[in-house]
Scaffold this motif. Sequence first.
Motif, PDB file in Angstrom:
ATOM      1  N   VAL A  54      -4.080   4.541   7.806  1.00  0.00           N
ATOM      2  CA  VAL A  54      -4.080   5.994   7.911  1.00  0.00           C
ATOM      3  C   VAL A  54      -3.578   6.397   9.289  1.00  0.00           C
ATOM      4  O   VAL A  54      -3.631   5.620  10.247  1.00  0.00           O
ATOM      5  N   GLY A  55      -3.073   7.616   9.388  1.00  0.00           N
ATOM      6  CA  GLY A  55      -2.637   8.092  10.688  1.00  0.00           C
ATOM      7  C   GLY A  55      -1.645   9.228  10.587  1.00  0.00           C
ATOM      8  O   GLY A  55      -1.386   9.763   9.502  1.00  0.00           O
ATOM      9  N   ASP A  56      -1.077   9.570  11.753  1.00  0.00           N
ATOM     10  CA  ASP A  56      -0.032  10.585  11.781  1.00  0.00           C
ATOM     11  C   ASP A  56       1.306   9.949  11.425  1.00  0.00           C
ATOM     12  O   ASP A  56       1.386   8.747  11.142  1.00  0.00           O
ATOM     13  N   SER A  57       2.363  10.743  11.449  1.00  0.00           N
ATOM     14  CA  SER A  57       3.655  10.222  11.003  1.00  0.00           C
ATOM     15  C   SER A  57       4.165   9.109  11.912  1.00  0.00           C
ATOM     16  O   SER A  57       4.828   8.178  11.442  1.00  0.00           O
ATOM     17  N   LEU A  58       3.839   9.160  13.213  1.00  0.00           N
ATOM     18  CA  LEU A  58       4.261   8.086  14.120  1.00  0.00           C
ATOM     19  C   LEU A  58       3.534   6.792  13.782  1.00  0.00           C
ATOM     20  O   LEU A  58       4.149   5.723  13.681  1.00  0.00           O
ATOM     21  N   ALA A  59       2.219   6.872  13.593  1.00  0.00           N
ATOM     22  CA  ALA A  59       1.446   5.670  13.266  1.00  0.00           C
ATOM     23  C   ALA A  59       1.903   5.067  11.944  1.00  0.00           C
ATOM     24  O   ALA A  59       2.044   3.839  11.826  1.00  0.00           O
ATOM     25  N   VAL A 105      10.776  13.582  12.712  1.00  0.00           N
ATOM     26  CA  VAL A 105      10.715  12.759  11.498  1.00  0.00           C
ATOM     27  C   VAL A 105      10.478  13.588  10.249  1.00  0.00           C
ATOM     28  O   VAL A 105      10.719  13.112   9.134  1.00  0.00           O
ATOM     29  N   ASN A 106      10.027  14.824  10.404  1.00  0.00           N
ATOM     30  CA  ASN A 106       9.867  15.723   9.263  1.00  0.00           C
ATOM     31  C   ASN A 106      11.243  16.200   8.811  1.00  0.00           C
ATOM     32  O   ASN A 106      11.594  17.378   8.905  1.00  0.00           O
ATOM     33  N   SER A 107      12.038  15.268   8.331  1.00  0.00           N
ATOM     34  CA  SER A 107      13.424  15.539   7.941  1.00  0.00           C
ATOM     35  C   SER A 107      13.857  14.497   6.920  1.00  0.00           C
ATOM     36  O   SER A 107      13.251  13.432   6.807  1.00  0.00           O
ATOM     37  N   THR A 108      14.939  14.805   6.201  1.00  0.00           N
ATOM     38  CA  THR A 108      15.428  13.882   5.183  1.00  0.00           C
ATOM     39  C   THR A 108      16.155  12.701   5.828  1.00  0.00           C
ATOM     40  O   THR A 108      16.574  12.762   6.982  1.00  0.00           O
ATOM     41  N   ALA A 109      16.351  11.669   5.038  1.00  0.00           N
ATOM     42  CA  ALA A 109      17.105  10.514   5.518  1.00  0.00           C
ATOM     43  C   ALA A 109      18.532  10.914   5.876  1.00  0.00           C
ATOM     44  O   ALA A 109      19.098  10.406   6.847  1.00  0.00           O
ATOM     45  N   ALA A 110      19.115  11.835   5.125  1.00  0.00           N
ATOM     46  CA  ALA A 110      20.479  12.271   5.404  1.00  0.00           C
ATOM     47  C   ALA A 110      20.578  12.951   6.764  1.00  0.00           C
ATOM     48  O   ALA A 110      21.568  12.772   7.492  1.00  0.00           O
ATOM     49  N   VAL A 111      19.575  13.724   7.122  1.00  0.00           N
ATOM     50  CA  VAL A 111      19.554  14.381   8.429  1.00  0.00           C
ATOM     51  C   VAL A 111      19.308  13.356   9.535  1.00  0.00           C
ATOM     52  O   VAL A 111      19.955  13.386  10.590  1.00  0.00           O
ATOM     53  N   LYS A 112      18.399  12.437   9.304  1.00  0.00           N
ATOM     54  CA  LYS A 112      18.158  11.379  10.292  1.00  0.00           C
ATOM     55  C   LYS A 112      19.437  10.578  10.558  1.00  0.00           C
ATOM     56  O   LYS A 112      19.708  10.152  11.681  1.00  0.00           O
ATOM     57  N   CYS A 165      15.049   9.784  16.532  1.00  0.00           N
ATOM     58  CA  CYS A 165      13.995  10.589  15.931  1.00  0.00           C
ATOM     59  C   CYS A 165      12.826  10.740  16.898  1.00  0.00           C
ATOM     60  O   CYS A 165      12.746  10.074  17.929  1.00  0.00           O
ATOM     61  N   CYS A 166      11.912  11.620  16.543  1.00  0.00           N
ATOM     62  CA  CYS A 166      10.673  11.781  17.302  1.00  0.00           C
ATOM     63  C   CYS A 166       9.593  12.263  16.355  1.00  0.00           C
ATOM     64  O   CYS A 166       9.866  12.672  15.226  1.00  0.00           O
ATOM     65  N   THR A 167       8.358  12.204  16.808  1.00  0.00           N
ATOM     66  CA  THR A 167       7.243  12.820  16.109  1.00  0.00           C
ATOM     67  C   THR A 167       6.577  13.780  17.080  1.00  0.00           C
ATOM     68  O   THR A 167       6.919  13.832  18.266  1.00  0.00           O
ATOM     69  N   SER A 168       5.603  14.515  16.601  1.00  0.00           N
ATOM     70  CA  SER A 168       4.880  15.421  17.498  1.00  0.00           C
ATOM     71  C   SER A 168       4.102  14.640  18.547  1.00  0.00           C
ATOM     72  O   SER A 168       3.795  15.159  19.617  1.00  0.00           O
ATOM     73  N   GLY A 169       3.815  13.370  18.250  1.00  0.00           N
ATOM     74  CA  GLY A 169       3.050  12.554  19.190  1.00  0.00           C
ATOM     75  C   GLY A 169       3.877  11.950  20.307  1.00  0.00           C
ATOM     76  O   GLY A 169       3.343  11.604  21.360  1.00  0.00           O
ATOM     77  N   ASN A 170       5.203  11.811  20.105  1.00  0.00           N
ATOM     78  CA  ASN A 170       6.016  11.153  21.145  1.00  0.00           C
ATOM     79  C   ASN A 170       7.250  11.954  21.532  1.00  0.00           C
ATOM     80  O   ASN A 170       8.129  11.448  22.228  1.00  0.00           O
ATOM     81  N   ALA A 171       7.335  13.210  21.106  1.00  0.00           N
ATOM     82  CA  ALA A 171       8.545  14.002  21.320  1.00  0.00           C
ATOM     83  C   ALA A 171       8.906  14.132  22.792  1.00  0.00           C
ATOM     84  O   ALA A 171      10.080  13.996  23.167  1.00  0.00           O
ATOM     85  N   LEU A 172       7.931  14.388  23.643  1.00  0.00           N
ATOM     86  CA  LEU A 172       8.223  14.544  25.070  1.00  0.00           C
ATOM     87  C   LEU A 172       8.786  13.244  25.645  1.00  0.00           C
ATOM     88  O   LEU A 172       9.789  13.259  26.371  1.00  0.00           O
ATOM     89  N   GLU A 198      14.360   3.515  14.434  1.00  0.00           N
ATOM     90  CA  GLU A 198      14.076   2.348  15.268  1.00  0.00           C
ATOM     91  C   GLU A 198      14.209   2.664  16.753  1.00  0.00           C
ATOM     92  O   GLU A 198      13.437   2.165  17.576  1.00  0.00           O
ATOM     93  N   ARG A 199      15.168   3.501  17.112  1.00  0.00           N
ATOM     94  CA  ARG A 199      15.289   3.922  18.519  1.00  0.00           C
ATOM     95  C   ARG A 199      14.036   4.663  18.955  1.00  0.00           C
ATOM     96  O   ARG A 199      13.566   4.502  20.091  1.00  0.00           O
ATOM     97  N   MET A 200      13.488   5.488  18.062  1.00  0.00           N
ATOM     98  CA  MET A 200      12.236   6.176  18.381  1.00  0.00           C
ATOM     99  C   MET A 200      11.106   5.182  18.602  1.00  0.00           C
ATOM    100  O   MET A 200      10.324   5.315  19.559  1.00  0.00           O
ATOM    101  N   LEU A 201      11.014   4.181  17.728  1.00  0.00           N
ATOM    102  CA  LEU A 201       9.912   3.231  17.823  1.00  0.00           C
ATOM    103  C   LEU A 201      10.003   2.370  19.080  1.00  0.00           C
ATOM    104  O   LEU A 201       8.994   1.788  19.512  1.00  0.00           O
ATOM    105  N   GLU A 202      11.179   2.286  19.671  1.00  0.00           N
ATOM    106  CA  GLU A 202      11.330   1.528  20.913  1.00  0.00           C
ATOM    107  C   GLU A 202      10.831   2.292  22.129  1.00  0.00           C
ATOM    108  O   GLU A 202      10.630   1.703  23.192  1.00  0.00           O
TER     109      GLU A 202
END
Length: 327
Positions: free
Chosen positions: A65-70, A140-147, A153-160, A321-325
């Motif tokens: 369980v978690g937010d979109s980043l987790a 990340v609240n976007s479609t694969a085509a937009v990504k 990408c970013c989430t609300s937890g790591n956007a800054l 993957e760039r976001m996760l790095e």
Amino acid sequence: MLTADLLERTAPLYDRVRSVIPPIEWPSFAEDIDAILTLKKQRNAVILAHNYMTPEIFHCVSDIVGDSLALAREATKVDADVIVLAGVHFMAETAKMLNPNKTVLIPDSGAGCSLASSITAADVRLMREKHPGVPIVTYVNSTAAVKAESDICCTSGNALKVVESLGVDTVIMLPDEYLAQNIAAQTRVKVLTWAGHCEVHERFTANDVRTLRAENPGVIILAHPECPPEVVAEADYAGSTADMSAFVGREKPAKVVLLTECSMADNVCVGHPEVSFVRPCNLCPHMKRITLPKIRHALETMTEEVTIDPALAERARRSVERMLEVR
């Protein structure tokens, strides 16, 4: 069939949620929960659930369980043949992008997102033409085509962190206008925005915050950064759903409000009976399309399977993957 044996078997699970699910309601959940737990073993499946799932899903059948980043991070680690995503469609797409050789199911493909619907891949290409050389940071609240059209990408937890990791003076941040504005207030980087909004968070107002304070003296107010900037400014703290949950666990406020989707407070309060939760939440109709019967049906029938064109998925996966790095 509901039997005394089944109720006894699921009783330990009910103990987890008895503070938020009345005893009279539990029998209506118990049979599906028991069946889902069996099906998970048979299918070698795991259930990933967002923080906005209802308590009987979040606490009783979910493995992660978690937010979109987790969920994005944990999706890369699961040792299972099947992933069931208890959340909205873009989350299931992300899980599939990160696990191309696994079967990813979403219990209801109609579980969409107002943010994801607010922008298309063509819109992103036009933004890039309008602002050549400016990197595009896509929520990340976007479609694969937009990504796939984005740089990272970013989430609300790591956007800054994501915005500042790029080492540039200007970024385009899509599609959530309020999240972008709230991030812009925390950095010297110029943030260009898109007029997309979350239908849950955009309904909160600064007057709501002032009314909550007047009616609940001493209350601590936590806001999601998808809320309008004036709401965030009036709140005591702003952060992702994971950040809000961590705040409650760390600070243990006597009384707290979570300005976000309805089920968030139900799920957090289970672990913090000493905290009083005021609940002026807004419900997400898309998240609420995911139910126990639909999860059970997904595992019984192996539907609805999420598929993405491999070439598109590869491009979109690079942005995730760039976001996760970014740490």
